[in-house]
Design a protein around this motif. Sequence first.
Motif, PDB file in Angstrom:
ATOM      1  N   LEU A  11      43.281  27.001  43.055  1.00 42.31           N
ATOM      2  CA  LEU A  11      43.106  25.560  43.164  1.00 42.31           C
ATOM      3  C   LEU A  11      41.833  25.289  43.968  1.00 42.31           C
ATOM      4  CD1 LEU A  11      45.076  23.280  42.258  1.00 42.31           C
ATOM      5  CD2 LEU A  11      45.861  23.196  44.624  1.00 42.31           C
ATOM      6  N   VAL A  12      40.999  24.390  43.456  1.00 39.27           N
ATOM      7  CA  VAL A  12      39.740  24.097  44.145  1.00 39.27           C
ATOM      8  C   VAL A  12      39.395  22.632  43.940  1.00 39.27           C
ATOM      9  CG1 VAL A  12      38.314  24.781  42.170  1.00 39.27           C
ATOM     10  CG2 VAL A  12      37.356  24.895  44.477  1.00 39.27           C
ATOM     11  N   GLN A  13      38.727  22.065  44.913  1.00 39.39           N
ATOM     12  CA  GLN A  13      38.265  20.686  44.797  1.00 39.39           C
ATOM     13  C   GLN A  13      37.042  20.616  43.892  1.00 39.39           C
ATOM     14  OE1 GLN A  13      39.581  17.908  46.036  1.00 39.39           O
ATOM     15  NE2 GLN A  13      41.195  18.845  47.287  1.00 39.39           N
ATOM     16  N   ALA A  14      36.867  19.485  43.239  1.00 37.11           N
ATOM     17  CA  ALA A  14      35.672  19.277  42.425  1.00 37.11           C
ATOM     18  C   ALA A  14      34.420  19.512  43.270  1.00 37.11           C
ATOM     19  CB  ALA A  14      35.665  17.866  41.857  1.00 37.11           C
ATOM     20  N   GLY A  15      33.464  20.203  42.686  1.00 45.29           N
ATOM     21  CA  GLY A  15      32.255  20.553  43.407  1.00 45.29           C
ATOM     22  C   GLY A  15      32.320  21.918  44.069  1.00 45.29           C
ATOM     23  N   GLY A  16      33.507  22.491  44.107  1.00 45.70           N
ATOM     24  CA  GLY A  16      33.685  23.778  44.744  1.00 45.70           C
ATOM     25  C   GLY A  16      33.354  24.941  43.827  1.00 45.70           C
ATOM     26  N   SER A  17      33.634  26.134  44.325  1.00 48.59           N
ATOM     27  CA  SER A  17      33.305  27.360  43.612  1.00 48.59           C
ATOM     28  C   SER A  17      34.496  28.308  43.579  1.00 48.59           C
ATOM     29  CB  SER A  17      32.128  28.077  44.290  1.00 48.59           C
ATOM     30  OG  SER A  17      30.974  27.274  44.292  1.00 48.59           O
ATOM     31  N   LEU A  18      34.516  29.133  42.560  1.00 54.97           N
ATOM     32  CA  LEU A  18      35.464  30.234  42.460  1.00 54.97           C
ATOM     33  C   LEU A  18      34.761  31.415  41.822  1.00 54.97           C
ATOM     34  CD1 LEU A  18      38.826  28.671  41.168  1.00 54.97           C
ATOM     35  CD2 LEU A  18      38.444  29.740  43.392  1.00 54.97           C
ATOM     36  N   ARG A  19      35.267  32.584  42.134  1.00 50.03           N
ATOM     37  CA  ARG A  19      34.717  33.801  41.540  1.00 50.03           C
ATOM     38  C   ARG A  19      35.848  34.559  40.866  1.00 50.03           C
ATOM     39  NH1 ARG A  19      29.992  36.685  42.384  1.00 50.03           N
ATOM     40  NH2 ARG A  19      30.070  38.934  42.064  1.00 50.03           N
ATOM     41  N   LEU A  20      35.784  34.678  39.565  1.00 46.26           N
ATOM     42  CA  LEU A  20      36.789  35.406  38.814  1.00 46.26           C
ATOM     43  C   LEU A  20      36.335  36.847  38.627  1.00 46.26           C
ATOM     44  CD1 LEU A  20      37.674  32.826  36.004  1.00 46.26           C
ATOM     45  CD2 LEU A  20      38.563  32.995  38.344  1.00 46.26           C
ATOM     46  N   ALA A  21      37.301  37.739  38.635  1.00 45.13           N
ATOM     47  CA  ALA A  21      37.006  39.143  38.415  1.00 45.13           C
ATOM     48  C   ALA A  21      37.885  39.682  37.299  1.00 45.13           C
ATOM     49  CB  ALA A  21      37.244  39.938  39.697  1.00 45.13           C
ATOM     50  N   CYS A  22      37.337  40.616  36.565  1.00 48.98           N
ATOM     51  CA  CYS A  22      38.081  41.265  35.482  1.00 48.98           C
ATOM     52  C   CYS A  22      37.923  42.770  35.670  1.00 48.98           C
ATOM     53  CB  CYS A  22      37.522  40.833  34.142  1.00 48.98           C
ATOM     54  SG  CYS A  22      38.346  41.558  32.723  1.00 48.98           S
ATOM     55  N   ALA A  23      39.032  43.435  35.948  1.00 45.09           N
ATOM     56  CA  ALA A  23      39.027  44.879  36.136  1.00 45.09           C
ATOM     57  C   ALA A  23      39.477  45.548  34.848  1.00 45.09           C
ATOM     58  CB  ALA A  23      39.953  45.259  37.280  1.00 45.09           C
ATOM     59  N   ALA A  24      38.734  46.557  34.417  1.00 45.46           N
ATOM     60  CA  ALA A  24      39.015  47.224  33.151  1.00 45.46           C
ATOM     61  C   ALA A  24      39.426  48.669  33.368  1.00 45.46           C
ATOM     62  CB  ALA A  24      37.779  47.169  32.257  1.00 45.46           C
ATOM     63  N   SER A  25      40.265  49.142  32.466  1.00 44.74           N
ATOM     64  CA  SER A  25      40.640  50.553  32.444  1.00 44.74           C
ATOM     65  C   SER A  25      40.880  50.943  30.992  1.00 44.74           C
ATOM     66  CB  SER A  25      41.889  50.803  33.292  1.00 44.74           C
ATOM     67  OG  SER A  25      42.983  50.067  32.779  1.00 44.74           O
ATOM     68  N   GLY A  26      40.892  52.238  30.751  1.00 48.48           N
ATOM     69  CA  GLY A  26      41.104  52.678  29.370  1.00 48.48           C
ATOM     70  C   GLY A  26      39.827  53.174  28.729  1.00 48.48           C
ATOM     71  N   ARG A  27      39.565  52.758  27.483  1.00 48.72           N
ATOM     72  CA  ARG A  27      38.373  53.227  26.786  1.00 48.72           C
ATOM     73  C   ARG A  27      37.139  52.845  27.579  1.00 48.72           C
ATOM     74  NH1 ARG A  27      36.364  48.971  22.438  1.00 48.72           N
ATOM     75  NH2 ARG A  27      37.611  47.171  22.986  1.00 48.72           N
ATOM     76  N   THR A  28      36.050  53.474  27.314  1.00 50.18           N
ATOM     77  CA  THR A  28      34.846  53.330  28.126  1.00 50.18           C
ATOM     78  C   THR A  28      34.356  51.888  28.092  1.00 50.18           C
ATOM     79  OG1 THR A  28      34.269  55.591  27.549  1.00 50.18           O
ATOM     80  CG2 THR A  28      32.570  54.244  28.573  1.00 50.18           C
ATOM     81  N   PHE A  29      34.746  51.142  29.086  1.00 52.29           N
ATOM     82  CA  PHE A  29      34.453  49.721  29.129  1.00 52.29           C
ATOM     83  C   PHE A  29      32.965  49.454  29.128  1.00 52.29           C
ATOM     84  CE2 PHE A  29      35.196  45.383  29.694  1.00 52.29           C
ATOM     85  CZ  PHE A  29      34.531  44.876  30.792  1.00 52.29           C
TER      86      PHE A  29
END
Length: 125
Positions: free
Chosen positions: A10-28
Amino acid sequence: VQLQASGGGLVQAGGSLRLACAASGRTFSAYNAGWFRQAPGKEREFVAAIDRSGGRADYADSVKGRFTVSRDNAKNTVTLQMNSLTPEDTAVYYCAADRAIGLIVHNSPAAYRDWGQGTLVTVLQ
């Protein structure tokens, strides 16, 4: 590839977030990767994509200049830095890995084979 997205919240308008995606399995690192989002009652839409080297990226017009996609192949991760968020950015965000090894960075969900479970981003007025 198994993908695990995180970083939503949850973030206020004007704010920032950082999403991360961790991979495993075949050679990402061999595959281009993308971020998509789906708001309630709407179809899944393209947000950003990055090629396998991390040297080339593509963005939806709605996020250009505000979002930045990057990857760290040594850590098998792709990140989406989101700045200047607006309520229109509220959605479940998904990361995905391309179906095939190639040079084209795709903006269609059909081009991606493996998907993470999604992480919810809610932007308040």
